[in-house]
Scaffold this motif. Structure first.
Motif, PDB file in Angstrom:
ATOM      1  N   UNK A 175      -1.810   3.241  -1.895  1.00 20.16           N
ATOM      2  CA  UNK A 175      -2.627   4.379  -1.449  1.00 20.16           C
ATOM      3  C   UNK A 175      -1.791   5.607  -1.110  1.00 20.16           C
ATOM      4  N   UNK A 176      -0.511   5.379  -0.763  1.00 23.41           N
ATOM      5  CA  UNK A 176       0.372   6.483  -0.411  1.00 23.41           C
ATOM      6  C   UNK A 176       1.760   6.211  -0.991  1.00 23.41           C
ATOM      7  N   UNK A 177       2.531   7.284  -1.147  1.00 28.04           N
ATOM      8  CA  UNK A 177       3.879   7.133  -1.704  1.00 28.04           C
ATOM      9  C   UNK A 177       4.763   8.274  -1.221  1.00 28.04           C
ATOM     10  N   UNK A 178       6.074   8.012  -1.277  1.00 26.48           N
ATOM     11  CA  UNK A 178       7.072   9.033  -0.997  1.00 26.48           C
ATOM     12  C   UNK A 178       8.012   9.129  -2.178  1.00 26.48           C
ATOM     13  N   UNK A 179       8.256  10.344  -2.630  1.00 27.99           N
ATOM     14  CA  UNK A 179       9.215  10.596  -3.711  1.00 27.99           C
ATOM     15  C   UNK A 179      10.502  11.138  -3.099  1.00 27.99           C
ATOM     16  N   UNK A 180      11.626  10.480  -3.420  1.00 26.70           N
ATOM     17  CA  UNK A 180      12.929  10.969  -2.984  1.00 26.70           C
ATOM     18  C   UNK A 180      13.642  11.641  -4.142  1.00 26.70           C
ATOM     19  N   UNK A 237       0.802  -1.231   0.000  1.00 22.84           N
ATOM     20  CA  UNK A 237       0.000   0.000   0.000  1.00 22.84           C
ATOM     21  C   UNK A 237       0.831   1.275   0.000  1.00 22.84           C
ATOM     22  N   UNK A 238       2.115   1.184   0.398  1.00 25.72           N
ATOM     23  CA  UNK A 238       2.953   2.384   0.425  1.00 25.72           C
ATOM     24  C   UNK A 238       4.227   2.149  -0.384  1.00 25.72           C
ATOM     25  N   UNK A 239       4.502   3.063  -1.305  1.00 25.80           N
ATOM     26  CA  UNK A 239       5.648   2.941  -2.195  1.00 25.80           C
ATOM     27  C   UNK A 239       6.628   4.083  -1.955  1.00 25.80           C
ATOM     28  N   UNK A 240       7.918   3.775  -2.092  1.00 25.05           N
ATOM     29  CA  UNK A 240       8.963   4.793  -2.093  1.00 25.05           C
ATOM     30  C   UNK A 240       9.620   4.770  -3.456  1.00 25.05           C
ATOM     31  N   UNK A 241       9.613   5.906  -4.126  1.00 22.33           N
ATOM     32  CA  UNK A 241      10.194   6.024  -5.459  1.00 22.33           C
ATOM     33  C   UNK A 241      11.402   6.950  -5.379  1.00 22.33           C
ATOM     34  N   UNK A 242      12.562   6.441  -5.801  1.00 21.15           N
ATOM     35  CA  UNK A 242      13.778   7.241  -5.809  1.00 21.15           C
ATOM     36  C   UNK A 242      13.979   7.803  -7.210  1.00 21.15           C
ATOM     37  N   UNK A 243      13.893   9.121  -7.315  1.00 21.91           N
ATOM     38  CA  UNK A 243      13.996   9.797  -8.590  1.00 21.91           C
ATOM     39  C   UNK A 243      12.833  10.746  -8.775  1.00 21.91           C
ATOM     40  N   UNK A 244      13.016  11.728  -9.671  1.00 19.39           N
ATOM     41  CA  UNK A 244      11.982  12.737  -9.889  1.00 19.39           C
ATOM     42  C   UNK A 244      11.646  12.924 -11.368  1.00 19.39           C
ATOM     43  N   UNK A 245      12.198  12.070 -12.228  1.00 20.11           N
ATOM     44  CA  UNK A 245      11.993  12.218 -13.659  1.00 20.11           C
ATOM     45  C   UNK A 245      10.788  11.469 -14.189  1.00 20.11           C
ATOM     46  N   UNK A 246      10.754  11.336 -15.502  1.00 20.08           N
ATOM     47  CA  UNK A 246       9.640  10.658 -16.177  1.00 20.08           C
ATOM     48  C   UNK A 246       9.464   9.241 -15.657  1.00 20.08           C
ATOM     49  N   UNK A 247      10.575   8.509 -15.515  1.00 21.07           N
ATOM     50  CA  UNK A 247      10.461   7.113 -15.112  1.00 21.07           C
ATOM     51  C   UNK A 247       9.963   6.971 -13.677  1.00 21.07           C
TER      52      UNK A 247
END
Length: 330
Positions: A158-163, A133-143
């Protein structure tokens, strides 16, 4: 005389999107890699260090498909400073029966973006917990944006964190994704805090030193590494290879050279000669996937030519059906 269909990015965007059909298409490509006599030569790569650039050439022949693709994919990672995208390129589609050129897909990297994100969705489908239910995505670009989009189609995120190193970019990406996906997305420039409470971690950067440390990954987490597609790239602490309960890659031979596996081998944590579990084998059922909710699973995706042939073939078929693009007689 042969007829060649010329397709622009605009043509392709009308018929191909990051949807379940695209994810299924890429899943079938991985399945073919594990179960058919796929011919996929090593990647040809040209480095242009003076401008922080590289060019990859990928291809594969998949028995049963009428065509095969040859993709030329430049990545110039200082381009955003110039207001230009980091990745562009094109795919050429040839007849598997005659070798004649059938289509030129001037996608500017769009199809690569779609098939790469779809691969992340396939990995999550087979290796992440069903209740993710919770994702962490490393990066801020298209991918980074596409990876989170793919996850929401596969798991109940349902929730996520962008690094991101640039917190302003991370905050903008988080706002955009929160609006577009209808979920709560936060931003941070602290990698350890980004990993806290994450059910799934996806890295999407061209980092040359680890941005995710092994001891930040909690039991039950799935990690997908997307960015390490060249020898000098390294997003994940090599120690995670030893800590993970299950390591899976897209192609063992390729990951020994390019992937996070390459760095685990260099660190003495992996045997350079051992055959690793591949994602296609998990899909086919010939290798085990996640078997316990407490397991740490780790997927190393370097991007394969079989994905390019699959998505290019699907795109051309859809464009043919809609009569998109321009036909020329060579």
């Amino acid at each position: 005389m042969p007829t060649i269909r010329i397709l622009t990015e605009n043509d392709l965007r009308k018929v191909i999107a990051l949807d379940l059909d695209a994810i299924d298409c890429v899943e079938n490509a991985f399945l073919a890699l594990a179960t058919r006599d796929v011919r996929m030569p090593p990647i040809l790569r040209l480095d242009i260090d003076d401008h922080n650039g590289e060019v990859d050439v990928k291809t594969a022949y998949v028995p049963g498909l009428d065509s095969f693709a040859i993709k030329i994919s430049p990545g110039f990672f200082d381009n955003p400073k110039l207001g230009l995208p980091s990745v562009n390129g094109l795919m050429n589609l040839f007849s598997a029966k005659t070798g004649l050129l059938e289509a030129v897909l001037l996608d500017n990297g769009y199809l690569t973006d779609i098939r790469t994100a779809a691969a992340g969705g396939v990995a999550a489908r087979h290796l992440a917990r069903a209740d993710t239910s919770h994702a962490a995505i490393f990066g801020t670009g298209v991918q980074a944006r596409l990876q989170l989009t793919a996850l929401t189609k596969i798991r109940p995120v349902k929730t996520a964190t962008i690094w991101g190193r640039d917190i302003a970019k991370a905050e903008k990406t988080a706002r955009d994704l929160s609006r577009d996906l209808g979920i709560a997305v936060a931003a941070t420039d602290d990698g350890k805090s980004a990993c806290e409470n994450a059910d799934i971690i996806v890295t999407t950067t061209p980092a040359r030193e680890p941005i995710v440390q092994a001891d930040w990954v909690a039991p039950g987490t799935h990690v997908t590494a997307m960015g390490s597609d060249a020898e000098h790239k390294n997003e994940i602490d090599p120690a995670l290879f030893a800590r993970a309960d299950l390591y899976v890659c897209d192609n063992t031979a390729q990951c020994r050279i390019l992937g996070e596996l390459h760095h685990a081998i260099d660190a003495g944590l992996a045997d350079a000669q051992s055959r690793q579990t591949e994602l296609g084998q998990v899909i086919a059922g010939s290798a085990k996937g996640r078997s316990d909710a407490r397991q740490i699973t780790y997927c190393d995706l370097t991007g394969t030519g079989v994905q390019d042939t699959a998505i290019a073939t699907l795109a051309r078929q859809r464009c043919d059906a809609s009569d998109a693009g321009t036909e020329i007689v060579s």
